[in-house]
Scaffold this active site. Structure first.
Site, PDB file in Angstrom:
ATOM      1  N   CYS A  52       0.847  -1.203   0.000  1.00  0.00           N
ATOM      2  CA  CYS A  52       0.000   0.000   0.000  1.00  0.00           C
ATOM      3  C   CYS A  52       0.879   1.250   0.000  1.00  0.00           C
ATOM      4  O   CYS A  52       1.738   1.413   0.863  1.00  0.00           O
ATOM      5  CB  CYS A  52      -0.891  -0.010   1.238  1.00  0.00           C
ATOM      6  SG  CYS A  52      -1.741   1.552   1.501  1.00  0.00           S
ATOM      7  N   CYS A  55       0.473   3.312   3.436  1.00  0.00           N
ATOM      8  CA  CYS A  55       0.877   2.800   4.752  1.00  0.00           C
ATOM      9  C   CYS A  55       2.200   3.438   5.206  1.00  0.00           C
ATOM     10  O   CYS A  55       3.042   3.786   4.377  1.00  0.00           O
ATOM     11  CB  CYS A  55       1.011   1.272   4.717  1.00  0.00           C
ATOM     12  SG  CYS A  55      -0.543   0.396   5.005  1.00  0.00           S
ATOM     13  N   HIS A 115      -4.165   0.378   8.069  1.00  0.00           N
ATOM     14  CA  HIS A 115      -4.680   0.095   6.724  1.00  0.00           C
ATOM     15  C   HIS A 115      -6.117  -0.413   6.756  1.00  0.00           C
ATOM     16  O   HIS A 115      -6.871  -0.249   5.808  1.00  0.00           O
ATOM     17  CB  HIS A 115      -3.762  -0.941   6.059  1.00  0.00           C
ATOM     18  CG  HIS A 115      -4.090  -1.243   4.638  1.00  0.00           C
ATOM     19  ND1 HIS A 115      -3.684  -0.426   3.597  1.00  0.00           N
ATOM     20  CD2 HIS A 115      -4.800  -2.253   4.069  1.00  0.00           C
ATOM     21  CE1 HIS A 115      -4.121  -0.937   2.450  1.00  0.00           C
ATOM     22  NE2 HIS A 115      -4.806  -2.045   2.711  1.00  0.00           N
ATOM     23  N   ASN A 155     -13.500   9.856  -0.857  1.00  0.00           N
ATOM     24  CA  ASN A 155     -14.168   8.960  -1.784  1.00  0.00           C
ATOM     25  C   ASN A 155     -13.918   7.559  -1.256  1.00  0.00           C
ATOM     26  O   ASN A 155     -12.774   7.127  -1.203  1.00  0.00           O
ATOM     27  CB  ASN A 155     -13.531   9.150  -3.168  1.00  0.00           C
ATOM     28  CG  ASN A 155     -14.445   8.704  -4.259  1.00  0.00           C
ATOM     29  OD1 ASN A 155     -15.656   8.678  -4.081  1.00  0.00           O
ATOM     30  ND2 ASN A 155     -13.882   8.353  -5.391  1.00  0.00           N
ATOM     31  N   SER A 163      -9.565   3.172  -5.315  1.00  0.00           N
ATOM     32  CA  SER A 163      -8.741   1.999  -5.569  1.00  0.00           C
ATOM     33  C   SER A 163      -8.030   1.486  -4.328  1.00  0.00           C
ATOM     34  O   SER A 163      -7.575   0.355  -4.294  1.00  0.00           O
ATOM     35  CB  SER A 163      -7.712   2.340  -6.647  1.00  0.00           C
ATOM     36  OG  SER A 163      -7.022   3.522  -6.277  1.00  0.00           O
ATOM     37  N   HIS A 166      -7.081   1.904   2.186  1.00  0.00           N
ATOM     38  CA  HIS A 166      -6.457   2.630   3.297  1.00  0.00           C
ATOM     39  C   HIS A 166      -7.277   3.902   3.565  1.00  0.00           C
ATOM     40  O   HIS A 166      -7.551   4.652   2.635  1.00  0.00           O
ATOM     41  CB  HIS A 166      -5.009   2.988   2.947  1.00  0.00           C
ATOM     42  CG  HIS A 166      -4.208   3.398   4.140  1.00  0.00           C
ATOM     43  ND1 HIS A 166      -3.177   2.645   4.637  1.00  0.00           N
ATOM     44  CD2 HIS A 166      -4.328   4.469   4.964  1.00  0.00           C
ATOM     45  CE1 HIS A 166      -2.675   3.247   5.715  1.00  0.00           C
ATOM     46  NE2 HIS A 166      -3.370   4.346   5.921  1.00  0.00           N
ATOM     47  N   HIS A 168      -8.349   7.292   3.765  1.00  0.00           N
ATOM     48  CA  HIS A 168      -7.721   8.555   3.357  1.00  0.00           C
ATOM     49  C   HIS A 168      -8.711   9.439   2.615  1.00  0.00           C
ATOM     50  O   HIS A 168      -9.719   8.970   2.115  1.00  0.00           O
ATOM     51  CB  HIS A 168      -6.503   8.286   2.461  1.00  0.00           C
ATOM     52  CG  HIS A 168      -6.860   7.791   1.082  1.00  0.00           C
ATOM     53  ND1 HIS A 168      -7.325   6.506   0.845  1.00  0.00           N
ATOM     54  CD2 HIS A 168      -6.849   8.409  -0.123  1.00  0.00           C
ATOM     55  CE1 HIS A 168      -7.554   6.351  -0.457  1.00  0.00           C
ATOM     56  NE2 HIS A 168      -7.287   7.494  -1.065  1.00  0.00           N
ATOM     57  N   GLN A 170      -8.910  13.547   0.390  1.00  0.00           N
ATOM     58  CA  GLN A 170      -8.123  14.464  -0.420  1.00  0.00           C
ATOM     59  C   GLN A 170      -8.536  15.901  -0.152  1.00  0.00           C
ATOM     60  O   GLN A 170      -9.635  16.154   0.335  1.00  0.00           O
ATOM     61  CB  GLN A 170      -8.317  14.155  -1.899  1.00  0.00           C
ATOM     62  CG  GLN A 170      -7.898  12.740  -2.274  1.00  0.00           C
ATOM     63  CD  GLN A 170      -7.915  12.544  -3.777  1.00  0.00           C
ATOM     64  OE1 GLN A 170      -7.305  13.299  -4.521  1.00  0.00           O
ATOM     65  NE2 GLN A 170      -8.636  11.541  -4.226  1.00  0.00           N
TER      66      GLN A 170
HETATM   67 ZN   LIG Z   1      -2.306   1.132   3.714  1.00  0.00          ZN
END
Ligand SMILES: [Zn+2]
Ligand SMILES: [Zn+2]
Length: 348
Positions: A52, A55, A115, A155, A163, A166, A168, A170
């Site tokens: 990833c 990570c 993750h 998203n 995709s 993890h 996250h 933006q």
């Molecule tokens: Zn990750």
């Protein structure tokens, strides 16, 4: 005709933020409940994935390596859609072929080093750190000379085209107001000038009085299914106090935001017992140096799921060519979201 008579038949509802209409066909949801609550097996995602790029300690594209971060971590997007050094330029031909250069910045915010977590399963202190990071980024990016809007968003889920699982989000900062913010800004400004009150403040007061679409409240925030919702389980998250950006939230309000973000995502997950996909994001005042008393901080959640963990709503056909349409009413969606347990199904 009263409200319940009118809304028991096909009708249109007006969105005062975008000034667009949505078609509601409530009789179609009287069809027998075909969707089933499925226990979709949760991927046994590990807390750390060596492949990833988000990570801690892992290599990213472009040769950079993530630090061994232990809480929310921000970096410049390696494949940024906007770049700060884009030179100014404009071409125009007969008012039909128009293009303008756009400078800006794109940042990535890892919510957690873990993750395998989502907002629904992060601790309140971890979520609070994410709120603080969003606030710091708004202030920093918004103070840059050529930045007039800062869009914080997440998203979530493969169904939304995300995709990487993890956790996250933006942050895109633009030189101009993007379409959605420009439309809302115009509506909020017009309302403020003609009513000497904020549109969302007045709307919240109405919703709190009616209690038909409110899903969850805490001391400083309200979660509701907006009257004009398009997506089946769309929600609007609004601060009780009228403030225009995340960095204006005080200490208590930031904790309350962390709390309601978790409450929102837990309710979504519990609805179909799945990691609920969505696009969410905050609308904050333009960063053009002006005071924006009309602007009221809020977040939109746009989830695609319709009847189960695997049945999604598509915006096709009539919706692409004419206007959005929904079957279950906002009132029914709010009721379902209210009735699910407040504790995550994986923690029960
Ligand atoms: Zn990750
Ligand atoms: Zn908005």
């Amino acid at each position: 005709m009263n409200f319940s008579e009118l809304v028991s038949r096909p009708h249109r509802r007006f969105n005062p933020l975008t000034r667009e209409w949505v078609l509601v066909s409530p009789y179609r949801s009287e069809r027998p409940w075909q969707g089933q609550v499925e226990n979709v097996p949760v991927e046994a995602a590990a807390a750390y994935d060596p492949n990833c790029y988000l990570c801690p300690g892992n290599a990213r594209a472009g040769g950079l390596t993530n630090p061994a971060y232990t809480e929310a971590f921000v970096f410049d997007n390696d494949f940024a859609a906007l770049q700060p050094d884009t030179p100014a330029g404009e071409v125009e031909e007969k008012g039909l072929l128009v293009a303008r250069s756009e400078a800006g910045r794109c940042r990535v915010v890892c919510f957690s080093p873990r993750h395998d977590l989502t907002m629904a399963r992060m601790s309140l202190p971890e979520l609070r750190r994410v709120v603080d990071t969003w606030a710091e980024e708004f202030l920093e990016l918004g103070s840059l000379p050529n930045i007039r809007s800062v869009q914080v968003f997440e998203n979530r889920g493969a169904m939304m085209g995300c995709s990487n699982p993890h956790p996250h989000g933006q942050i895109w900062a633009n030189q101009t107001l993007p379409n959605e913010l420009a439309q809302e800004q115009a509506s909020l400004g017009d309302y403020y000038r003609s009513h000497a009150a904020t549109l969302l403040g007045d709307y919240l007061a109405l919703e709190l009085e009616k209690q038909e679409r409110v899903v969850w409240v805490n001391e400083h925030f309200i979660l509701l299914v907006p009257y004009w919702a398009v997506w089946p389980f769309e929600t609007l998250l609004v601060s009780r106090r009228c403030l225009s950006a995340l960095h204006e939230l005080n200490d208590e309000e930031r904790d309350a935001l962390a709390d309601i973000l978790r409450q929102t995502t837990v309710r979504y997950d519990n609805l179909f017992k799945t990691s609920f996909p969505y696009t969410m994001g905050f609308h904050q005042r333009p960063t053009d140096g002006e005071a924006h008393p009309e602007f009221h901080l809020h977040a939109h959640f746009y989830p695609p799921l319709l009847r189960s963990a695997t049945v999604r709503k598509f915006m096709v056909g009539y919706e692409m060519l004419a206007m959005p349409q929904r079957d279950i009413t906002a009132e029914t969606a709010a009721q379902w979201l209210r009735e699910v347990p407040a504790r995550h199904y994986l923690d029960l």
